[in-house]
Write an enzyme that holds these catalytic residues in place. Sequence first.
Site, PDB file in Angstrom:
ATOM      1  N   PHE A  43      10.250  -4.542   3.392  1.00  0.00           N
ATOM      2  CA  PHE A  43       9.451  -3.349   3.107  1.00  0.00           C
ATOM      3  C   PHE A  43       8.194  -3.581   2.284  1.00  0.00           C
ATOM      4  CE2 PHE A  43      13.391  -1.560   4.497  1.00  0.00           C
ATOM      5  CZ  PHE A  43      12.969  -0.490   5.265  1.00  0.00           C
ATOM      6  N   GLY A  45       4.623  -4.750   1.669  1.00  0.00           N
ATOM      7  CA  GLY A  45       3.488  -5.057   2.528  1.00  0.00           C
ATOM      8  C   GLY A  45       3.344  -3.952   3.554  1.00  0.00           C
ATOM      9  N   GLY A  47       3.801  -1.723   6.742  1.00  0.00           N
ATOM     10  CA  GLY A  47       4.950  -1.404   7.582  1.00  0.00           C
ATOM     11  C   GLY A  47       6.237  -1.439   6.788  1.00  0.00           C
ATOM     12  N   HIS A  63       9.053   3.174  -2.541  1.00  0.00           N
ATOM     13  CA  HIS A  63       7.619   3.450  -2.604  1.00  0.00           C
ATOM     14  C   HIS A  63       7.123   3.981  -1.264  1.00  0.00           C
ATOM     15  CE1 HIS A  63       3.274   2.150  -2.829  1.00  0.00           C
ATOM     16  NE2 HIS A  63       3.399   2.819  -3.956  1.00  0.00           N
ATOM     17  N   ASP A 105       3.075   5.059  -7.329  1.00  0.00           N
ATOM     18  CA  ASP A 105       2.664   3.710  -7.713  1.00  0.00           C
ATOM     19  C   ASP A 105       3.245   3.313  -9.064  1.00  0.00           C
ATOM     20  OD1 ASP A 105       1.253   3.609  -5.359  1.00  0.00           O
ATOM     21  OD2 ASP A 105      -0.721   3.537  -6.290  1.00  0.00           O
TER      22      ASP A 105
END
Length: 138
Positions: A43, A45, A47, A63, A105
């Site tokens: 997960f 990066g 896509g 996230h 974030d």
Amino acid sequence: MRTLWIMAVLQVGVEGHLMQFETLIMKVAGRSGVWYYGSYGCFCGAGGQGRPQDASDRCCFVHDCCYGKVNGCDPKKDFYTYSEENGAIVCGGDDPCKKEICECDKDAAICFRDNKDTYDNKYWFFPAKNCQEESEPC
């Protein structure tokens, strides 16, 4: 796909919120998000599919889910406002949508910090072919 994300962040003159995310990860977790999480597990990066491989990869899964709930702005491009108060990141500004991006974030950066000990180099540039299990819902 993950390589594209890394390249986008590394290009000179990159604008948008991805650089803010990198900055938050550096401030909170004390390491580069691009280097450590730009292509990690299933997960982290661009896509994401399958099942998270460890707690660090789960940070990216959560996230991604958080971004999926943001409506009315673009989590990957829009700038948000935050400050540091007594060592803590405080999301601010008048735009509730951008504040949501900041919270996503911030939570991910805290998650990375709290799960540094689960980071395993075997998941760095983990092949997507190993991420074929059915994804759990957000």
